[in-house]
Every structure is written in structure tokens, then in C-alpha cells.
Write an enzyme that holds these catalytic residues in place. Structure first.
Site: not given
Ligand code: ADP
Ligand code: TRP
Length: 332
Positions: A114, A202, A205
């Protein structure tokens, strides 16, 4: 007594990446004989660093709770609760704050990122940083240490936070005697291959390329139809090795189904048909849980009951830990 614990942030629209990368492995771990106790909680206090809309906040807490229950978390075994229901976590956070050098927080990745972004944009170093965000790793350490956790399954981005929890525990054990706090270990999924999103990057969100778990069948079909494909003609053989549809199919199909689709790729299959097959395996996986999820969301008392039961069981553990830690640290 071996305890596995993890926290789940209540953010919007859970997607297939979250399911396969976090939720499914954590639910599997709760059935493992490796642990005597599994503790999963909704990290609502952590979400307060960014959420400013109480209605949305509450909605997301219910959505996450319903998601985990619908996907098969056995809440009679696993302790499943809402972080902020256990007030001891805030008492422990303060004590740990007083044992944590500020410099360690300056070096925490999320804060450092940040700061760097602010500097690049010529803004004040701490622009948009609230104290909750700065102190996030200490609250997370309190989550982990309050329940004497041994193993903490997390995504790669959270490893540093578990390391901080461990170093705080070590420091407290040096000051106040061995056994004041249990030193936790992070657990990273070994076959943690990333689930690809609609555009092949990947699924995340932040990229707006997710396939949401919940919603109607129709919406699921529509989303799957948005997967990016190339312009190979309908009847031309397709390369199944480098294809988002196939990658996703492999995560849900049986070995026979996968072989079958690979064969059809080689023979030439229209992308529309391939997407339909993908829809079918994902939908078969989700249709049972979807019904449970919708029932729960229409009957929130049921969710409240589950969380209340979790709260009572979590509170008993939290009180024991705090009695021990408080007496070691303050003498009272
Ligand atoms: P995002 O990338 O959608 O913001 P988060 O960072 O909130 O997702 O991730 C929440 C959990 O889901 C974490 O444990 C992360 O490792 C897993 N995760 C998120 N996206 C993926 C993905 N594309 N493949 C595998 N695991 C994922
Ligand atoms: N910080 C974690 C995340 O953003 C969520 C979390 C909060 C957590 N407390 C925790 C994870 C304790 C593991 C243990 O995903």
C-alpha cells in the site's frame, strides 16, 4: 491435542477458485485424523478494515456461513463461528500489540504494498491506511494463538501473517515462560495449482473473471459461455492441453469423462459444445449444495443456530487460553 484453524474473510461472490483452493481442502482437513480439533471462523473483524456498509457486511457474513455449511462442513465436529462473537480475541490483540515491534508491521507485505503504491502515485505514504489495516497481522495472530492452533491452512499471500504469529508466540514464550502460547505452523496446499478464470488468468475477484458458486443454473451457463476461446473453426481438432475449458473440466470431471472430452477435442468439437459439457459437470457438482445454500439463505435462523453453537464451543477454549495468558502476562 492437535488443532487446525483457519479464518475466512466474508467478501462478496465466492468463486470456483476459492472453492477448490481453500474451501474444499479445509473441509477435507476437518475430516483428517491428523487433527483432534478443527476450528473455522468467519473473519468479520478483519473485513471491517474495508467494508463500510452494514447491510452488505451482514449479508456477506451469512453468505459465507451458508457457503461452508452447504459445501459439507460438518459443524457438529468442526467448530464454526464468527470471529467477533468471541471478545477475548480483542483482549489478546491488545496484549500482543504491546509485545510487537512497530517495525515488524512496517515490513508486513500488505502494508508495504500500500505504501509503495502511494509513493508511486505521489500521495502521502499512509494515504488510505487505517489502523485496522496496519494492525491486521496482530489481530490475525490473536485469532491463531487464542485457540492454541498448531496448523493453519492459508493461501500463499497469508504465509507472512502466520510467520508473524509464530514470532509473537516465541517472543511471549521467552518473556513469560514456555507454553504461554503455542507456536503455529502454516500449511500450504501442495497441489495448489491455480484455478483459471474466464480469461485464462488466475481466477480472482480483482480480475472480475470468476465463475461464482451460487446463482441460478441459467446464470452459471451464461457465465461459462463467456470463457475466452480462440477462433479455431468448429470442426477443427482442438488442443486440449492449453485450454481453460479443459483445465476447469479436469477439476470436476471423472477420469472417464476427461478422457472422453479429450477424445472429442482431437476429433474436433465446437467451443459451444465443450462449454456445455463443462457446464454439466460443474452444475452436477453444485446443484445439491445450491439447494442447501438457498434454503439456508431463506432461513437465517438456521445459520444463527449453527454459529451460536460454534460460539459456545469456541468461547470455552478462548477463556481457558486467556486465563493462562493473562495470568502469565499480568499476574492477575
Ligand atoms: P481473490 O483472488 O478472488 O480475491 P482471495 O484472495 O480472497 O481470492 O482468496 C481466498 C482463498 O481462495 C485463498 O486461500 C486463495 O488461495 C484461494 N484462491 C483464490 N483464487 C484462487 C484460484 N484462482 N485458484 C486457487 N485458489 C484460489
Ligand atoms: N487474513 C486471512 C485472509 O485474508 C483471513 C484470516 C483472518 C485468517 N484470521 C485468520 C486466516 C487466521 C488464517 C488464520 O484470507
Amino acid at each position: 491435542m492437535k488443532t487446525v484453524l483457519t479464518g475466512i474473510k466474508p467478501t462478496g461472490d465466492v468463486h470456483l477458485g476459492n472453492l477448490l483452493g481453500a474451501i474444499r481442502p479445509a473441509i477435507e482437513m476437518s475430516h483428517s485424523s491428523q487433527f483432534d480439533r478443527s476450528i473455522y471462523f468467519i473473519a468479520d473483524a478483519h473485513a471491517l478494515t474495508s467494508v463500510r456498509d452494514p447491510e452488505k457486511f451482514k449479508q456477506h457474513v451469512y453468505e459465507i456461513a451458508a457457503t461452508w455449511i452447504a459445501l459439507g462442513l460438518d459443524t457438529s465436529k468442526a467448530i464454526f463461528f464468527k470471529q467477533s462473537d468471541i471478545k477475548e480475541v480483542f483482549e489478546l490483540t491488545w496484549m500482543l500489540n504491546c509485545m510487537t515491534p512497530k517495525g515488524d508491521m512496517n515490513r508486513a507485505h500488505s502494508y508495504k504494498d500500500k505504501v509503495q503504491k502511494n509513493q508511486e502515485a505521489n500521495k502521502d505514504t499512509d494515504f488510505g491506511v487505517n489502523m485496522g489495516l496496519f494492525d491486521y497481522p496482530v489481530l490475525m495472530s490473536a485469532d491463531i494463538l487464542l485457540y492454541d492452533s498448531n496448523a493453519v491452512p492459508v493461501g500463499k499471500d497469508q504465509i507472512q501473517h502466520v510467520e508473524i504469529a509464530r514470532s509473537i508466540a516465541q517472543r511471549c514464550n521467552e518473556y513469560f515462560g514456555e507454553g504461554t502460547l503455542i507456536e503455529p505452523q502454516e500449511v500450504i496446499q501442495k497441489n495448489g495449482s491455480l484455478v483459471p478464470g474466464l480469461d485464462g488468468r488466475k481466477m480472482s475477484k480483482s480480475y472480475d473473471n470468476g465463475i461464482p458458486l451460487w446463482g441460478t443454473e441459467k446464470k452459471l451457463k451464461k457465465t461459462i459461455n463467456k470463457i475466452t476461446t480462440d477462433s479455431t473453426p468448429e470442426e477443427a481438432p482442438k488442443d486440449s492441453a492449453n485450454c481453460t475449458i479443459m483445465e476447469l473440466y479436469k477439476l470436476f470431471g471423472t477420469p472417464e469423462q476427461i478422457l472422453g472430452l479429450e477424445k472429442r477435442y482431437a476429433e474436433g468439437i465446437g467451443w459451444g459444445y465443450a462449454k456445455l459439457e463443462l457446464f454439466e459437470v460443474i452444475n452436477a457438482y453444485l446443484s445439491g449444495p445450491r439447494e442447501v445454500y438457498n434454503d439456508l439463505m431463506n432461513n437465517r435462523d438456521e445459520i444463527d443456530k449453527v454459529l451460536l453453537n460454534g460460539k459456545e464451543r469456541a468461547h470455552a477454549i478462548a477463556m481457558d487460553t486467556m486465563n493462562r495468558v493473562r495470568s502469565r502476562i499480568t499476574g492477575f
